[in-house]
Design a protein around this motif. Sequence first.
Motif, PDB file in Angstrom:
ATOM      1  N   THR A 123      11.872  10.597  40.535  1.00  0.00           N
ATOM      2  CA  THR A 123      13.034  11.281  41.366  1.00  0.00           C
ATOM      3  C   THR A 123      13.151  10.770  42.508  1.00  0.00           C
ATOM      4  N   LYS A 144      21.849   8.918  36.822  1.00  0.00           N
ATOM      5  CA  LYS A 144      20.671   7.894  36.879  1.00  0.00           C
ATOM      6  C   LYS A 144      20.923   6.444  37.309  1.00  0.00           C
ATOM      7  N   LYS A 159      11.869  17.143  41.428  1.00  0.00           N
ATOM      8  CA  LYS A 159      10.789  17.020  40.577  1.00  0.00           C
ATOM      9  C   LYS A 159      10.932  16.538  38.993  1.00  0.00           C
ATOM     10  N   ASP A 160      10.090  15.738  38.576  1.00  0.00           N
ATOM     11  CA  ASP A 160      10.323  15.775  37.087  1.00  0.00           C
ATOM     12  C   ASP A 160       8.758  15.283  36.519  1.00  0.00           C
ATOM     13  N   ARG A 161       8.770  15.767  35.302  1.00  0.00           N
ATOM     14  CA  ARG A 161       7.341  15.509  34.779  1.00  0.00           C
ATOM     15  C   ARG A 161       7.195  14.126  34.342  1.00  0.00           C
ATOM     16  N   LYS A 162       8.361  13.557  33.928  1.00  0.00           N
ATOM     17  CA  LYS A 162       8.153  12.170  33.362  1.00  0.00           C
ATOM     18  C   LYS A 162       8.737  10.987  34.030  1.00  0.00           C
ATOM     19  N   GLN A 163       9.982  11.324  34.786  1.00  0.00           N
ATOM     20  CA  GLN A 163      10.745  10.227  35.374  1.00  0.00           C
ATOM     21  C   GLN A 163      10.632  10.366  37.000  1.00  0.00           C
ATOM     22  N   LEU A 216      15.889   9.790  39.195  1.00  0.00           N
ATOM     23  CA  LEU A 216      16.645  10.698  38.723  1.00  0.00           C
ATOM     24  C   LEU A 216      17.101  11.615  40.292  1.00  0.00           C
ATOM     25  N   ALA A 230      16.644  14.385  41.548  1.00  0.00           N
ATOM     26  CA  ALA A 230      16.117  15.726  41.352  1.00  0.00           C
ATOM     27  C   ALA A 230      14.943  15.724  42.254  1.00  0.00           C
TER      28      ALA A 230
END
Length: 237
Positions: A82, A104, A76-80, A72, A74
């Motif tokens: 980055t 993505k 930060k991402d909680r699941k994926q 991703l 981004a």
Amino acid sequence: MRIDKFLTEMQFGTRSDVRKIIKQKKVIVDGELITSIKLQVSPSKSVIQVDGDVIHYQKYYYYLLNKPAGVLTATKDRKQKTVMDLFNSVDYRDDLFPVGRLDKDTTGLLLITNDGQLGHQMLSPKQHIDKVYFAKVDGQVTTDDVIKFETGLLLKDGMQTKPAKLIVESYNSDSNISEVLITITEGKYHQIKRMFGAIGMKVIRLERKKMATLELEPTLSLGRYRALTDEEIESIK
Ligand code: URA
């Protein structure tokens, strides 16, 4: 600038981590061991050492990343995963951010910096910054399509695109796939995919090759990044 701010900016941890380092007598400024967190230093002139290493001040950082698919754009991402997860612990800073966005599944050139002003400037629609993409498209892209891209397309949601340069590099009649280069000056959401969607075609692979004066070199493999050279930084400012 206060020494604790200097050391925080130079990635020695939080203000309280930095206070500890100073209290542990690990910091020397211009040859003198210091104990005050309030000491004023000159980032460009003071010789600052931590644990014997001289720390050179750098405010802004600029990196060119070759984004792989599946990651991703981004911070930060909680699941994926980055793009920031591709940075090693030495280069990672929590003020770094990607300038603009790649989907993505899109690969290629991504500028990553902590220079907010530059990021803002490069994304401003007023700047008309050229972005060059390589795409594989399902079907045969014709000269008619080239003219449509040049004229500007009406996307399915009613949005009008600015003129874009489309160059057909090849067409393989066995696989029925065209390889094209597209230059756009805008940054609408899923822009290239939606432009092809507007002429009834589907993008099956997309890679950003260039952005402003920056160019992705073939030796920078997917998932790798490098610092911009001084010339490159100058050229985008
Ligand atoms: N256009 C797209 O459709 N996707 C991208 O990632 C970039 C441009």
